[in-house]
Design an enzyme around this catalytic site. Sequence first.
Site: not given
Length: 340
Positions: A34, A215
């Site tokens: 991420d 997402e």
Amino acid sequence: MKSIFRLCVLLCAFACNAQQKGSFLNPLLTSGPDPWVTYKDGYYYYMHTVGNHLELWKTANMAKLGEAPHKNIWTPPATGPFSKDIWAPEIHFLRGKWYVYFCADEGDNQNHRIYVLENSAADPMEGTWEMKGKVSDPADKWAIDASVFEHKQKLYMIWSGWEGDKNGEQDIYIAEMKDPFTITGKRVRISRPTFDWETHGDLNDPKLPHVNVNEGPEILKHGNKLFLFYSASACWTDFYALGMLVADGNSNLLDSASWKKSTKPMFLQSPETGVFAPGHNSFFTTPDGKQNWILYHANDNPGDGCGNKRSPRMQPFSWDKNGMPVLGKPVSVKTPLRMP
């Protein structure tokens, strides 16, 4: 003749060394799910999911991230609603202060929510990070992967969430903010997984939940268009890939009809180059704004899953004649890239 030969060898060695110094190889770090980066006043500030605290890197050159100083800027309390599972942190400079958005829970994934820290120091590596609390719309449903952007003097948050209270599908939501830690009004769902490439979730493993996933939303602006990139399919599958929504800059961003979804993934696994499950990206430019780069995480092998084997990588991208981004294919870790 020998002296000429030696001179040629020396010149070749010098040229090769100069070329090596002007290039780099992915990954930027051995691990880093991420990844997120922002730029201000000559420095890039980088973060990724560590899990149990927030770590911040500072560098003048993203290709040299592995050499950059970094520090723990915040450790959660031992217990409480934001004490565990700290995911997807992002650092933003908004309206004169620094903010870090992240999602966390108390150990139960169903209670994941978004939280924000504030720092008024000029350099976010210094100063004090103050917890400003949970950032939520009135529905207050499960929420992760928050990002914030400004457009036409308005502030917006985008994130991934559940429509109800049960897992099974993650959608992309947007809401307007009156300040960097307060949402005003209701959330609006602007994307849900509907295409085949967005709905790989169970990996044929009965132990894993079947989920259809959108997402990791991130905004990229170009001309009068806003591009919202997001990660599709479950992160533990090799099908994890980037999808894209497009909105006109003059449209109402809180109207779901303003966002048009691409029918095909924009960036996906490349077995021929040895890159699997690329996703959860961000974007940056060189200080002069002339070069565009995508930052993302990926795995080196099929089946590596959704853990710390994911490493941050970056590569340049371009724009086509219609002003649309062209990301290309994920580059092999064996391919040298010219430093930005």
